[in-house]
Design a protein around this motif. Sequence first.
Motif, PDB file in Angstrom:
ATOM      1  N   PHE A  14       0.781  -1.231   0.000  1.00 16.92           N
ATOM      2  CA  PHE A  14       0.000   0.000   0.000  1.00 16.92           C
ATOM      3  C   PHE A  14       0.819   1.289   0.000  1.00 16.92           C
ATOM      4  O   PHE A  14       0.235   2.370   0.038  1.00 16.92           O
ATOM      5  CB  PHE A  14      -0.942   0.004   1.218  1.00 16.92           C
ATOM      6  CG  PHE A  14      -1.983  -1.066   1.175  1.00 16.92           C
ATOM      7  CD1 PHE A  14      -3.128  -0.924   0.407  1.00 16.92           C
ATOM      8  CD2 PHE A  14      -1.825  -2.246   1.895  1.00 16.92           C
ATOM      9  CE1 PHE A  14      -4.094  -1.908   0.357  1.00 16.92           C
ATOM     10  CE2 PHE A  14      -2.794  -3.253   1.853  1.00 16.92           C
ATOM     11  CZ  PHE A  14      -3.930  -3.078   1.077  1.00 16.92           C
ATOM     12  N   GLY A  15       2.145   1.189  -0.045  1.00 15.60           N
ATOM     13  CA  GLY A  15       2.956   2.397  -0.047  1.00 15.60           C
ATOM     14  C   GLY A  15       3.364   2.837   1.340  1.00 15.60           C
ATOM     15  O   GLY A  15       3.105   2.161   2.336  1.00 15.60           O
TER      16      GLY A  15
ATOM     17  N   GLU B  17      -1.024   7.280   0.126  1.00 12.52           N
ATOM     18  CA  GLU B  17      -0.779   6.184  -0.815  1.00 12.52           C
ATOM     19  C   GLU B  17      -1.659   4.979  -0.487  1.00 12.52           C
ATOM     20  O   GLU B  17      -2.191   4.325  -1.393  1.00 12.52           O
ATOM     21  CB  GLU B  17       0.691   5.777  -0.772  1.00 12.52           C
ATOM     22  CG  GLU B  17       1.644   6.744  -1.426  1.00 12.52           C
ATOM     23  CD  GLU B  17       3.075   6.244  -1.358  1.00 12.52           C
ATOM     24  OE1 GLU B  17       3.587   5.780  -2.400  1.00 12.52           O
ATOM     25  OE2 GLU B  17       3.670   6.287  -0.250  1.00 12.52           O
TER      26      GLU B  17
ATOM     27  N   ARG C 156      -4.294   3.479  -3.216  1.00  7.46           N
ATOM     28  CA  ARG C 156      -4.104   2.132  -3.762  1.00  7.46           C
ATOM     29  C   ARG C 156      -5.262   1.201  -3.389  1.00  7.46           C
ATOM     30  O   ARG C 156      -5.699   0.374  -4.198  1.00  7.46           O
ATOM     31  CB  ARG C 156      -2.785   1.544  -3.267  1.00  7.46           C
ATOM     32  CG  ARG C 156      -1.545   2.240  -3.797  1.00  7.46           C
ATOM     33  CD  ARG C 156      -0.292   1.465  -3.417  1.00  7.46           C
ATOM     34  NE  ARG C 156       0.922   2.198  -3.762  1.00  7.46           N
ATOM     35  CZ  ARG C 156       2.150   1.702  -3.630  1.00  7.46           C
ATOM     36  NH1 ARG C 156       2.315   0.466  -3.141  1.00  7.46           N
ATOM     37  NH2 ARG C 156       3.198   2.435  -3.958  1.00  7.46           N
TER      38      ARG C 156
ATOM     39  N   ASP D  51     -10.004  -1.305  -5.186  1.00  3.65           N
ATOM     40  CA  ASP D  51      -9.182  -2.413  -5.689  1.00  3.65           C
ATOM     41  C   ASP D  51      -9.497  -3.644  -4.836  1.00  3.65           C
ATOM     42  O   ASP D  51      -8.876  -3.885  -3.802  1.00  3.65           O
ATOM     43  CB  ASP D  51      -7.694  -2.065  -5.610  1.00  3.65           C
ATOM     44  CG  ASP D  51      -6.808  -3.086  -6.325  1.00  3.65           C
ATOM     45  OD1 ASP D  51      -7.184  -4.275  -6.374  1.00  3.65           O
ATOM     46  OD2 ASP D  51      -5.735  -2.692  -6.822  1.00  3.65           O
TER      47      ASP D  51
ATOM     48  N   LEU E 137      -6.561  -6.092  -4.080  1.00  3.98           N
ATOM     49  CA  LEU E 137      -5.564  -5.566  -3.153  1.00  3.98           C
ATOM     50  C   LEU E 137      -6.114  -5.502  -1.730  1.00  3.98           C
ATOM     51  O   LEU E 137      -5.410  -5.836  -0.772  1.00  3.98           O
ATOM     52  CB  LEU E 137      -5.108  -4.179  -3.597  1.00  3.98           C
ATOM     53  CG  LEU E 137      -3.980  -3.553  -2.766  1.00  3.98           C
ATOM     54  CD1 LEU E 137      -2.733  -4.436  -2.772  1.00  3.98           C
ATOM     55  CD2 LEU E 137      -3.639  -2.154  -3.295  1.00  3.98           C
TER      56      LEU E 137
END
Length: 249
Positions: free
Chosen positions: A208-209, A214, A218, A222, A225
């Motif tokens: 996820f950054g 971020e 992300r 999604d 994810l």
Amino acid sequence: MQGRTLEELGLAVAPRDEPLSYPGMWPEESGLLAGDRMLPLDEHDTYEGRVPVLAVGSNACPGQLRHKMAESGITSPIPMVKARVTGLDVGVSGHVSLMGYVSASPFKARGTVRELFLTWLDAQQLAVVDASEGVASPTGAYDRAWLPSSDVRVEPELDYGRPLPGAYVYVNRRGVLHDGNSAPRRHRDQRSLLTELLVSTPRLRELFGNTPEEFCARARFDRRLCARGTRLFAEEKLVVASGLEPYVR
């Protein structure tokens, strides 16, 4: 029409639109959510045909509730009543939401006293909120559970403090995140929560950054994810039971 608009009250932002605002702004006092306005509640109103549902996260945010109802064409008003709740606290769900945040979920906490909102929902409204929580879906995040007053005491402020026989609440199927010492972690603002999770969990950063911004960008919409992030919580042994599982039928 009396009352004030959600925009005037600072209650219009829906976390589903701005994930880092989760759980959103809660009203300062009890009221009646009617479209884009909050109206005064009459303490003598009755809620016949409605059921009490405790809101522990964004369901106490009028902007979020308005969004959910509008999507389904529901226009009937929703009473939102402050209540003193004993035996329950607000933790962190053991899943990553498709909306781009890590949501709140209740856990059993004997002796703990919290001020929460009761939403009194009619059949159509309850169906909308159930659907938004994934209650009928085998892959959904929550089950709706009835908490009897013998275990969780709910005292609405507009009923002179008399406890209800019980109330519903949405319980996360995957449990709640712990605080590092096997006890449930209490939910904080989303930015602080995501910062702590990302700093402490390298595998989460890989997915996820490095920043809350971020993470939200992300995760948002999604599905694959979010499912990976949810599995990661379990694989990293970050999840414990909420203690409310026995109330789920």
